[in-house]
Design an enzyme around this catalytic site. Structure first.
Site, PDB file in Angstrom:
ATOM      1  N   GLU A  80       0.811  -1.212   0.000  1.00  0.00           N
ATOM      2  CA  GLU A  80       0.000   0.000   0.000  1.00  0.00           C
ATOM      3  C   GLU A  80       0.852   1.273   0.000  1.00  0.00           C
ATOM      4  OE1 GLU A  80      -4.217  -1.143   1.964  1.00  0.00           O
ATOM      5  OE2 GLU A  80      -2.611  -0.827   3.423  1.00  0.00           O
ATOM      6  N   TYR A 126     -11.788  19.993  17.828  1.00  0.00           N
ATOM      7  CA  TYR A 126     -10.501  19.313  17.665  1.00  0.00           C
ATOM      8  C   TYR A 126     -10.452  18.533  16.357  1.00  0.00           C
ATOM      9  CZ  TYR A 126     -10.750  20.695  22.469  1.00  0.00           C
ATOM     10  OH  TYR A 126     -10.928  21.445  23.592  1.00  0.00           O
TER      11      TYR A 126
END
Length: 219
Positions: A80, A126
């Site tokens: 990957e 956040y």
């Protein structure tokens, strides 16, 4: 002197990758041999090896690649790697990238009806500050190079994507920044799943704009 400095930086990043991998395994965010971590160097990049458990990485065995994909040191890299290369190609200021199959974010990636512009809503400030919009990448079989092309379409304007029926890929200016962002993403995915049957208050545009001005948030 520059060679010594480069070697010191590379060794430090190898140790940091291994430490982060152990932390993810302890948090339950890296089951089996899933997930991969990379970091950029002046003369190439480091990539976790193929079929490696993030919880048991040998720093010396971590793959080192040049920008043509040639293996310079260590074991062969994960298949990957191209997920990471897509971000490095489009975001020159990227210093580290993390891809995980963490439970809650992977669960979200399997849901129907996601907003393709951002799979997770602005539940907390956040998430907005550390991750920003999280576009959905359509499903591709594991290892399909076309997935890299799909990521490139979003990587220039987004620091994170969610791969359908797979999991997130997150880029950061540093490896530590990528780690903090993907942990925030996983926590937000958990909150999202817990709150799905409830009337959720998300941040409004004025509140998001305040985060843009105060913290440089990208949304």
């Amino acid at each position: 002197m520059s060679h010594i400095s480069t070697t010191t930086t590379e060794n430090r990043l190898r140790e940091e990758i291994a430490e982060i991998g152990r932390a993810f395994r302890l948090l339950g965010m890296a089951p089996g041999t899933s997930g991969n971590i990379s970091a950029k160097l002046d003369d190439g990049w480091l990539m976790t090896p193929t079929n490696a458990s993030l919880g048991a990485l040998d720093p010396a065995a971590i793959s080192k690649l040049d920008w043509d994909g040639n293996l310079l040191a260590g074991e062969p890299p994960t298949k990957e790697s191209f997920l990471h290369r897509a971000f490095y190609d489009q975001r020159p200021d990227t210093g580290g990238i993390i891809h995980l199959h963490a439970t809650h974010s992977a669960a979200v990636s399997c849901l129907n009806g996601l907003d393709e512009r951002s799979c997770l809503p602005p539940i907390t400030p956040y998430f907005v500050m550390r991750v920003g919009r999280l576009p959905l990448i359509p499903y591709y079989r594991p290892g399909d190079p076309a997935l890299g092309d799909a990521i490139r379409e979003h990587a220039k304007t987004h620091g994170a994507v969610l791969l359908a029926n797979h999991g997130p890929v997150v880029a950061g200016k540093t490896l530590e920044a990528a780690r903090n962002a993907i942990e925030e993403l996983e926590e937000t995915a958990k909150l999202y799943l817990l709150l799905r049957q409830h009337d959720v208050r998300t941040l409004g545009e004025a509140e998001i704009d305040e985060l843009r001005q105060a913290f440089g948030a990208h949304w």
